[in-house]
Design an enzyme around this catalytic site. Structure first.
Site, short mmCIF file in Angstrom:
data_model
loop_
_atom_site.label_atom_id
_atom_site.label_comp_id
_atom_site.label_asym_id
_atom_site.label_seq_id
_atom_site.Cartn_x
_atom_site.Cartn_y
_atom_site.Cartn_z
N ASP A 1 -9.86 17.37 -44.73
CA ASP A 1 -8.72 17.25 -43.50
C ASP A 1 -9.25 16.09 -42.62
O ASP A 1 -8.24 15.71 -41.91
CB ASP A 1 -8.81 18.62 -42.95
CG ASP A 1 -8.53 19.76 -43.73
OD1 ASP A 1 -7.71 19.58 -44.50
OD2 ASP A 1 -9.28 20.85 -43.54
N ILE B 1 2.38 2.18 -3.84
CA ILE B 1 1.51 2.44 -4.48
C ILE B 1 1.01 3.93 -4.24
O ILE B 1 0.10 3.95 -3.21
CB ILE B 1 0.45 1.32 -4.72
CG1 ILE B 1 0.96 0.02 -5.38
CG2 ILE B 1 -0.57 2.10 -5.99
CD1 ILE B 1 0.35 -1.03 -5.37
N ASP C 1 -3.78 23.24 -42.53
CA ASP C 1 -4.71 23.54 -43.99
C ASP C 1 -4.63 25.02 -44.12
O ASP C 1 -4.46 25.87 -43.10
CB ASP C 1 -6.15 23.27 -43.52
CG ASP C 1 -6.96 23.52 -45.11
OD1 ASP C 1 -6.33 23.17 -45.92
OD2 ASP C 1 -8.11 23.89 -44.74
N GLU D 1 -1.81 5.63 -4.28
CA GLU D 1 -3.17 5.61 -4.64
C GLU D 1 -4.05 6.54 -5.32
O GLU D 1 -4.77 6.43 -6.04
CB GLU D 1 -4.00 4.94 -3.33
CG GLU D 1 -3.72 3.45 -3.00
CD GLU D 1 -2.39 3.63 -2.14
OE1 GLU D 1 -2.02 2.47 -1.80
OE2 GLU D 1 -1.90 4.52 -1.82
N ASP E 1 -10.36 22.50 -41.64
CA ASP E 1 -12.00 22.72 -41.31
C ASP E 1 -12.65 21.67 -42.31
O ASP E 1 -13.96 21.64 -42.03
CB ASP E 1 -11.95 24.18 -41.41
CG ASP E 1 -11.76 24.86 -42.61
OD1 ASP E 1 -11.13 24.28 -43.62
OD2 ASP E 1 -12.12 25.97 -43.20
N VAL F 1 0.85 -1.18 0.02
CA VAL F 1 -0.05 -0.05 0.01
C VAL F 1 0.80 1.20 0.08
O VAL F 1 0.63 2.26 -0.59
CB VAL F 1 -1.08 0.14 1.28
CG1 VAL F 1 -1.74 1.28 1.26
CG2 VAL F 1 -1.94 -1.08 1.11
N ALA F 2 2.00 0.95 0.67
CA ALA F 2 3.03 2.24 0.69
C ALA F 2 3.47 2.56 -0.40
O ALA F 2 3.78 3.93 -1.08
CB ALA F 2 3.93 2.07 1.93
#
Length: 880
Positions: free
Chosen positions: A617, A282, A326, A284, A613, A279-280
């Site tokens: 494209d 990771i 473009d 969380e 646009d 646990v330490a």
């Protein structure tokens, strides 16, 4: 290929009579056979699908495994807390994607265009979705082309195809033309009209040859469906980190069991300790913190006119080192504009940003003729008609010569419409003492019908030398990619026939026009260069026009840096990819070419952004690392294919987004390195306590509290740290760069070791202060717990910059971080002071002297880190 067949062959193949069109019965049968004339849309993701996609992450798997283990050992409260973190992370991602989807839907136009077709011998208006192959479609100015058509009749027909080809000038269409070359580009197929393009002038009759997904746009939609989404650099880094953390946690657990066997400890007790240590190891809160930081970044960018559709795309912007843009509507304004006038011996640059006066009487006559010889309108900023004619009316409006005023004084009484063979148009308007013919058109053709020229208000004979001078100036303008349009006039005493209008005219001059660059783009491109970003222009327009704009914007310096679609086809894929870095402009390209260009840049390890646009494209927007669509002028197809949408259609917004992306990544990196330093401190504390055969200094509940609350608040505040003002002076980071590049891993190790060492010291001090063993353990754990939490809170201040001290970056520039530290300290005090909470966390209250001691110990990592920064700066200055 319909454009390679004659109209007779096409009509026979589609079994239709152009005089009567299809019968309603036949149209219905074909509708059943070919389906409705609309593009297939990808099914929308359900909320559940979106939620599951957010959980498909290696770091999330590690957290879910931790939840399962804590459930097995009976730590139900811890399991619930970890699971809630997983759900929080997923919900943040889902909310953002859902909001982006809603914003895109709001941008879509809700109207379905109508079309004129011949059915049962009658012309009728129907919904465009009901058109079928073989339908006879009537085209007139102002109508959108509903599907792919083969023209069978055309009268001065011009179609604006920028949405499909990127070319801003309307293309002349000729039904009678037949092409032999099957590879002819879409923009040159003069006998065809394509779905989503716009008829701007003239009229025509055509037969539907492709509907729905069988259109050119349909082909593009199919390309988009086939494409798979790639992971962003941040997702790759986080996945690697998740794997590393998982392996580290398992390795530590295995190592502890070996130590336990050597020390002959109770295996069941060691299993609990190993779980605490896992646990330490990771962080969380990491997944949720990254999601929160990205979501806040997205929120900030929406205020800068950028809608981001996927959270990780924000960070990818920070890696971008190639922006493929473009030309039409993105770098340019997508409106033809007169930028120069020429009358005999006088050339005049036109500026729309400053006040100007008409140069002389001849120029006033030129503007008057150009304005009256148009069918376009321009009132209160709203324009209708052919873009070229609109440009002429706008020119008149700039000088206070509005078309409406002219027509009041000089009503039109006759005209000779534009003809693609003559390449001219003439009108006859009333004058005070008679009538005047106004003619505009191609300069070459005008010179053939003019006998005199206007010179400073005086009519003089048009000599060969004067003609050569006019042609020379026109050629110079053309070489700068300006479109040249000439005009002439003559006065008559009576109304004359159209055929008599274009004879013995007086030449006035000509104008040069272009679709000009957006005003702010040049500065943005200069800023891109400073930031190590290369801007590439990709367009369906002609090579000379594209280069002229590129040169003006600072994208290209030589015509040798330009390549056309035909030239791309002549190169092998290998040669094209090898030489891609030599080019800055790609002209006359198809959608397939655009994808090929983006792919070639990506093969060199570049992170590519593509802006655009038009429908053309869309495939390259999808294939690029970051696809950027325009919100105002952009088509629905391009918006659907993109990762980000600019609601103001402004290229400059992209540059701001890149800057924001860089700052967001830097902030995520700060948060990750801070969290890992903290977790390393916890692992160091637990592991060395076991090695020294001490009691366990921290219980699982305490570790979870530190990881999810004490660490998380400063980590979020670091994630929204004010941006580095010099960030755009740096080169883009490599997408392969890890979180621990540039010595960050050394700083993480040293910071973690310091925090762990001081926590162990506090624990040892606590164990030896009380004679009662049980009371001593609770007191020692309280000391360790508070030192661990406070040292991490103070250490967050030094994480704001790797080399600058807290004084240099400004201690109060991130007030959220200061607030997070104060809240963290207050919560820590509450936990050990309130009996119910103290019992749950297995701690006790501390006297004032102990508080002073733990605060003093907790400040040590922060102070040492700041001293090391000062020493680094001194060392750097000495060796410069």
């Amino acid at each position: 290929m319909w454009y390679t067949k004659s109209t007779k062959e096409v009509l026979e193949e589609l079994r239709v009579n152009p005089e009567t069109g299809l019968t309603e019965a036949e149209a219905e049968r074909r509708l059943q056979e070919y389906g409705e004339n609309k593009l297939k849309e990808k099914p929308k993701k359900s909320i559940l699908t979106l939620l599951l996609s957010q959980l498909n992450d290696y770091l999330i798997y590690v957290l879910l495994a931790a939840t399962l283990i804590t459930l097995i050992i009976g730590e139900y409260a811890d399991a619930i807390i970890i699971f809630l973190v997983v759900i929080l992370n997923a919900v943040i991602g889902v909310i953002q994607e859902y909001k982006a989807e809603k914003a895109i839907e709001a941008l879509k136009k809700l109207t379905t265009p109508k079309s004129l077709v011949k059915r049962n011998g009658e012309v009728k208006e129907i919904s465009s979705e009901l058109i079928v192959p073989g339908d006879i479609v009537i085209i007139d100015a102002g109508r959108y082309i509903p599907c792919d058509l083969r023209l069978i009749e055309s009268v001065n027909l011009q179609i604006e195809e920028s949405a499909l080809t990127g070319e801003s000038v309307p293309v002349e269409k000729h039904a009678e033309k037949v092409f032999d070359d099957e590879k002819i580009p879409i923009g040159d197929r003069a006998n065809m009209a394509y779905m989503s393009t716009l008829a701007t002038y003239g009229r025509g009759i055509a037969v539907a040859v492709g509907t729905g997904m069988n259109t050119e746009i349909g082909k593009i939609a199919k390309i988009l469906e086939e494409d798979e989404e790639e992971m962003t650099p941040l997702q790759v880094r986080l996945q690697e980190l998740g794997k590393i953390l998982g392996i580290v946690a398992l390795s530590i657990c295995a190592l502890l069991f070996i130590v336990a066997l050597i020390q002959k400890r109770d295996p069941f007790e060691m299993f609990f300790i190993a779980i605490s240590l896992a646990v330490a190891a990771i962080p969380e809160g990491l997944a949720a913190i990254v999601a929160i930081v990205l979501a806040l970044g997205v929120q900030k960018m929406s205020k800068m006119n950028a809608i981001v559709k996927r959270l990780p795309a924000v960070e990818t912007l920070g890696c971008v080192n190639i922006i493929c843009s473009d030309k039409t509507g993105t770098l340019t304004q997508n409106k033809m504009t007169v930028v120069r006038t020429y009358t005999f011996n006088h050339q005049h640059e036109i500026s729309y940003e400053s006040e100007q006066e008409i140069y002389n009487q001849t120029e006033a006559t030129l503007i008057k003729t150009m304005v009256l010889c148009t069918d376009a309108t321009y009132e209160n900023g709203e324009a209708t008609g052919d873009p070229t004619e609109v440009a002429l009316v706008v020119l008149g409006d700039k000088f206070g010569l509005s078309k409406s005023n002219f027509l009041q004084k000089h009503p039109r009484v006759g005209e000779r419409p534009f003809d693609s063979n003559r390449k001219m148009m003439s009108t006859l308007n009333e004058e005070e003492n008679g009538y005047r013919v106004h003619t505009k058109g191609a300069l070459d053709n005008l010179l053939n019908i003019c006998t005199h020229v206007l010179n400073d208000g005086e009519v003089v004979p048009l000599t060969d030398d004067i003609k050569k001078e006019f042609l020379k100036i026109a050629e110079e303008m053309s070489s700068e990619a300006l479109r040249v349009l000439g005009c002439a006039y003559k006065d008559v005493s009576t109304i004359i026939t159209p055929e008599e209008m274009e004879k013995d005219l007086i030449l006035i001059g000509f104008v040069g026009m272009i679709d000009p660059p957006r005003l702010e783009v040049k500065d943005s491109i200069a800023e891109c260069k400073k930031a190590g970003i290369t801007v590439i222009m990709i367009t369906g327009d002609h090579k000379n026009t594209a280069f002229a704009i590129a040169k003006e914007l600072g994208i290209a310096t030589s015509i040798d840096q330009c390549l056309t679609g035909v030239e791309i086809d002549e190169l092998s894929d290998e040669d094209f990819s090898k030489n891609i870095n030599n080019y800055r402009v790609f002209a006359r390209v198809s959608p397939e070419h655009k994808v090929k260009i983006v792919r070639a840049f990506k093969e060199h390890g570049n992170i590519v952004s593509m802006t655009g646009d038009g429908v053309n494209d869309a495939p390259s927007l999808k294939f690029a690392d970051i696809g950027v669509a325009m919100g105002i002028t952009g088509t629905d197809v391009s918006k659907g294919a993109s990762d980000m949408i600019l609601t103001d259609d402004n290229f400059t917004t992209i540059v701001h987004a890149v800057e924001e992306g860089r700052n967001i990544y830097n902030n995520i990196k700060k948060a990750v390195n801070f969290l890992l330093s903290c977790n390393l401190g916890e692992v160091f504390t637990m592991f060395f306590a076991i090695l020294l055969n001490w009691p366990v200094p921290l219980v699982a509940t305490q570790i979870l509290w530190v990881n999810l609350i004490t660490d998380a608040l400063p980590a979020i505040a670091l994630g929204i740290d004010p941006g580095d003002k010099d960030i755009m002076k740096q080169k883009p980071r490599s997408p392969k760069e890890s979180f621990f590049a540039h010595g960050a891993w050394v700083r993480v190790l040293i910071g973690g070791a310091l925090i762990g060492l001081l926590t162990l010291f506090a624990f040892y001090y606590g164990l030896n202060k009380h004679s009662d063993e049980e009371q001593a353990l609770v007191y020692a754990r309280t000391m360790a717990f508070v030192v661990l939490a406070l040292s991490q809170l103070f250490y967050s201040l030094s994480m704001r910059h790797s080399h600058k001290t807290i004084i240099q970056v400004g201690p109060f520039k991130n007030m959220l971080l200061m607030g997070a530290i104060l809240i963290g300290m207050l919560l820590q005090y509450i936990i050990i002071s309130i009996p119910v909470l103290a019992k749950a966390f297995e701690v006790q209250n501390l006297p004032l002297t102990d508080w002073l001691l733990v605060i003093g110990l907790a400040l040590v990592p922060f102070v040492l880190k700041e001293i090391s920064k000062v020493l680094f700066t001194i060392f750097k200055l000495k060796h410069e």
